[in-house]
Design an enzyme around this catalytic site. Sequence first.
Site, PDB file in Angstrom:
ATOM      1  N   LYS A 265      11.728  -8.814   6.754  1.00 17.25           N
ATOM      2  CA  LYS A 265      11.031  -7.664   6.168  1.00 17.25           C
ATOM      3  C   LYS A 265       9.651  -8.055   5.633  1.00 17.25           C
ATOM      4  O   LYS A 265       8.688  -7.316   5.769  1.00 17.25           O
ATOM      5  CB  LYS A 265      11.897  -7.110   5.033  1.00 17.25           C
ATOM      6  CG  LYS A 265      11.325  -5.891   4.361  1.00 17.25           C
ATOM      7  CD  LYS A 265      12.255  -5.399   3.248  1.00 17.25           C
ATOM      8  CE  LYS A 265      11.708  -4.161   2.566  1.00 17.25           C
ATOM      9  NZ  LYS A 265      12.456  -3.799   1.365  1.00 17.25           N
TER      10      LYS A 265
ATOM     11  N   TRP B 153       8.878  -7.536  -9.606  1.00 20.37           N
ATOM     12  CA  TRP B 153       8.203  -8.838  -9.479  1.00 20.37           C
ATOM     13  C   TRP B 153       6.819  -8.660  -8.872  1.00 20.37           C
ATOM     14  O   TRP B 153       5.966  -9.533  -8.951  1.00 20.37           O
ATOM     15  CB  TRP B 153       9.046  -9.825  -8.658  1.00 20.37           C
ATOM     16  CG  TRP B 153       9.067  -9.564  -7.172  1.00 20.37           C
ATOM     17  CD1 TRP B 153       9.473  -8.426  -6.548  1.00 20.37           C
ATOM     18  CD2 TRP B 153       8.650 -10.461  -6.131  1.00 20.37           C
ATOM     19  NE1 TRP B 153       9.348  -8.551  -5.185  1.00 20.37           N
ATOM     20  CE2 TRP B 153       8.847  -9.806  -4.889  1.00 20.37           C
ATOM     21  CE3 TRP B 153       8.135 -11.757  -6.105  1.00 20.37           C
ATOM     22  CZ2 TRP B 153       8.549 -10.383  -3.663  1.00 20.37           C
ATOM     23  CZ3 TRP B 153       7.847 -12.334  -4.870  1.00 20.37           C
ATOM     24  CH2 TRP B 153       8.046 -11.652  -3.672  1.00 20.37           C
ATOM     25  N   ASP B 154       6.573  -7.495  -8.305  1.00 18.14           N
ATOM     26  CA  ASP B 154       5.263  -7.187  -7.723  1.00 18.14           C
ATOM     27  C   ASP B 154       4.140  -7.467  -8.729  1.00 18.14           C
ATOM     28  O   ASP B 154       3.053  -7.916  -8.367  1.00 18.14           O
ATOM     29  CB  ASP B 154       5.162  -5.696  -7.359  1.00 18.14           C
ATOM     30  CG  ASP B 154       6.276  -5.210  -6.462  1.00 18.14           C
ATOM     31  OD1 ASP B 154       7.358  -5.820  -6.484  1.00 18.14           O
ATOM     32  OD2 ASP B 154       6.084  -4.198  -5.768  1.00 18.14           O
TER      33      ASP B 154
ATOM     34  N   GLU C  98      14.436  -8.862   2.124  1.00 18.43           N
ATOM     35  CA  GLU C  98      15.640  -8.097   1.783  1.00 18.43           C
ATOM     36  C   GLU C  98      16.452  -7.719   3.019  1.00 18.43           C
ATOM     37  O   GLU C  98      17.456  -7.022   2.911  1.00 18.43           O
ATOM     38  CB  GLU C  98      15.248  -6.842   0.991  1.00 18.43           C
ATOM     39  CG  GLU C  98      14.697  -7.193  -0.387  1.00 18.43           C
ATOM     40  CD  GLU C  98      14.235  -5.980  -1.182  1.00 18.43           C
ATOM     41  OE1 GLU C  98      14.017  -4.914  -0.577  1.00 18.43           O
ATOM     42  OE2 GLU C  98      14.065  -6.116  -2.413  1.00 18.43           O
TER      43      GLU C  98
HETATM   44  C1  BGC Z   1      10.252  -5.010  -1.494  1.00 19.20           C
HETATM   45  C2  BGC Z   1      10.322  -5.718  -2.825  1.00 19.20           C
HETATM   46  C3  BGC Z   1       9.450  -4.982  -3.815  1.00 19.20           C
HETATM   47  C4  BGC Z   1       9.800  -3.495  -3.890  1.00 19.20           C
HETATM   48  C5  BGC Z   1       8.843  -2.705  -4.751  1.00 19.20           C
HETATM   49  C6  BGC Z   1      10.648  -3.550  -1.678  1.00 19.20           C
HETATM   50  O1  BGC Z   1      10.529  -2.884  -0.453  1.00 19.20           O
HETATM   51  O2  BGC Z   1      11.112  -5.612  -0.570  1.00 19.20           O
HETATM   52  O3  BGC Z   1       9.875  -7.046  -2.684  1.00 19.20           O
HETATM   53  O4  BGC Z   1       9.599  -5.551  -5.075  1.00 19.20           O
HETATM   54  O5  BGC Z   1       9.738  -2.944  -2.595  1.00 19.20           O
HETATM   55  O6  BGC Z   1       7.534  -2.780  -4.263  1.00 19.20           O
END
Ligand code: BGC
Length: 773
Positions: free
Chosen positions: A601, A357-358, A488
């Site tokens: 986080k 989703w980034d 997360e």
């Molecule tokens: C983040 C996610 C992100 C992923 C990749 C994770 O640490 O919590 O939001 O999509 O890293 O960058």
Amino acid sequence: MKQYITQDPWNIVEEGFHRDHNEITESLMSLGNGRIGQRGNFEEKFTGKTLQGNYVAGVYYPDKTRVGWWKNGYPDYFAKVLNAANWIGIDIDVEYESLDLNTCDVHDFRRVLNMQAGYLERSFVATLKSGKQLKVNSKRFCSIVDDEAGVIRYSITPLNFDAKITITPYIDGTIRNRDANYDETFWDEVRKETAYGEAYIELRTRKTGFHVASGMCVEIEQDAAKVDYQSQPIKYEKYVANRITLDCWQGQETVIYKYAVNLSSLNYDSDSLVKEARQYIQRITRKGFDKMLFEQKQAWADKWKMNDITIDGDVAAQQGIRFNIFQLNQTYTGEDERLNIGPKGFTGEKYGGSTYWDTEAYCLPFYLSTADQKVARNLLVYRYKHLQKAIENAQKLGFRAGAALYPMVTMNGEECHNEWEITFEEIHRNGAIAYAIYDYVRYTGDELYLVDYGLEVLIAISRFWSQRVNWSKDKNQYVMLGVTGPNEYENNVNNNWYTNYIAAWTLRYTIEAVGKVKALNPDKYADLIDRIHFREEKEISTAQHIVDNMHYPFDDGRQVFLQQSDFLDKDLMPVSDIPKGQRPLNQNWSWDRILRSCFIKQADVLQGLYFFEDEFDTDTLRRNFDFYEPMTVHESSLSPCVHSIQASKLGMVEKAYEMYLRTARLDLDDYNNDTEDGCHITSMAGTWLAVVKGFGGMRVDAKGLSFRPYCPAGWQSLAFKIRFRGVLLQITTTQQDVTVQNFSQQPITLRVHGEPLIIAGNSQETVVVKELA
Ligand code: BGC
């Protein structure tokens, strides 16, 4: 945090060899051109700490999933960004001694990533065990003009001896992914060839069957004249080389030019790959290193002309932002709609898969404002092309009637991430994909995108949300149970405010988009609803009912949105109460302890207030910011940028600057102690956002484009460029005033600090900086 990189506005400089940090420096000094890329490894043999990494965009391996207990709905594989053949290798042996910086004394070492011109340079003097001293200078780049090619100029000069030196340029396909789940190799050899000064190897990935042909051609000069050398071809399994032995005299420079290509079956017929590689090699060898370098410099100069950001008075901040812009440009060029922006780009292996989703939540705005419109459009079309897979993905989880759940991590549209709390529960990603359509249309005004692609995606995502919520008799509202929000550090929560909000917003936007498309092109609308069996009246009324009756957890006392229904049951405390030495939490605390704690986080409620800021007033933002920010540990690289933008909006300029530095120099200073795995490419777009939307206060809304720029204390000026609907603008802010320069013929109307301004073509206007919030 480590601060051994020399601060410089245009270069990333390692002065002296920091052996223990080598894998960090390799990540930082990565090169790429959107199609191929590699870590900043050494050309010559190195037996010390290193992660050799070469990558070819779009070529991946579906590594068998590794989980303790299988759950229905898990994907069968976790896609690995494939470590491909090492094409930079040049072994140097002086009589019977190998040049290896791990075993000899190293002096005057300097490794420099030149961001202005897009190349990596290294120089050092090595004293071998025998006392022989060799001076080495190397320069290499991945060409952005010939984007399947890379080239190296590697020079050696004996300083205190005459000797026969053996030079072995090679291509090595015996490479493995360090993160392989079962320690398997992912490549098989198809064929290999060597000729005078040339060598080719074609490898095929297991399971996915991608073919990649890598080729090289070597030219050598001594005393500035081409050498007609003798070469001995070498072939082992998945390895080809040419061994060349030359008489080298004290003080005489021997220059090795290694031209290399990596062609993949994504772009060529696999039967003719080696033939194509040979022709490509011949073409670039004829062009020559100097011309290729000249073109590289020109091409980078053109890019910087469009998207440079200059900061006067703060070298650390200047270096940070350029590093981020440079890496983003190296990772994704928008030329190929099958490609996307992996969280590590071409700088490492961690995070498998290329699309999170980034891309929609963080990267899209960067490409929207700094590149041709088609680049951002391609990012959206990429998801459109994966729609069918997203529908199948939702079906696997029990959804029906054309509901789509886009994967959390993907290469080809299939989900390839297998932690249940993320795969099944971190469904907010679906909302980001809908939001990106809105963001693109709002920025470009290209409403026809909704007609051709956007609405179909929105309807499928809305169908998912309509089925994912359930009616709570107790609350007399819709609720969404068992989700993981952007934070997360909490799983399986009920009513994550952000997820509920973005779900209802998607439904709202879909209803609006239906109206728009119907008006813009009734025929295409009729075709679409027929094809996807859209029961307009029923589906819209269900969606509207959800919009009108969604549950949003709220704390009446503090007047803040609750991250999830039970958030207030947690033991609330600020991050400053965490005992020293226990951060980052994910490296020091058990997962269980993290999940029960209040620590966050990354932006969660604040992520929603960032996306949907027009729907909330500043006091609401301030109350939520004051409540959540102190509990946020920013252990996702995506976190500080959102906070920086909001702090700017709230006039908390010191906080905004602190958060900015943390995002801009995240990798350069190794804040999270993980740069050795690769750089945080997607969060680099967040750094850009912190400057342009944060310090620059850029917004696009129904009234058009606006800015509320200011210069953080200590900066003399900040200047950034953006493209907006055919116009290229530069916004320059000092502590006192803001100048907007229009480089296009076309006039533009915008607002600066709330004042309407008309800027004629090729002219500029200056206004005074106003106090923020
Ligand atoms: C983040 C996610 C992100 C992923 C990749 C994770 O640490 O919590 O939001 O999509 O890293 O960058």
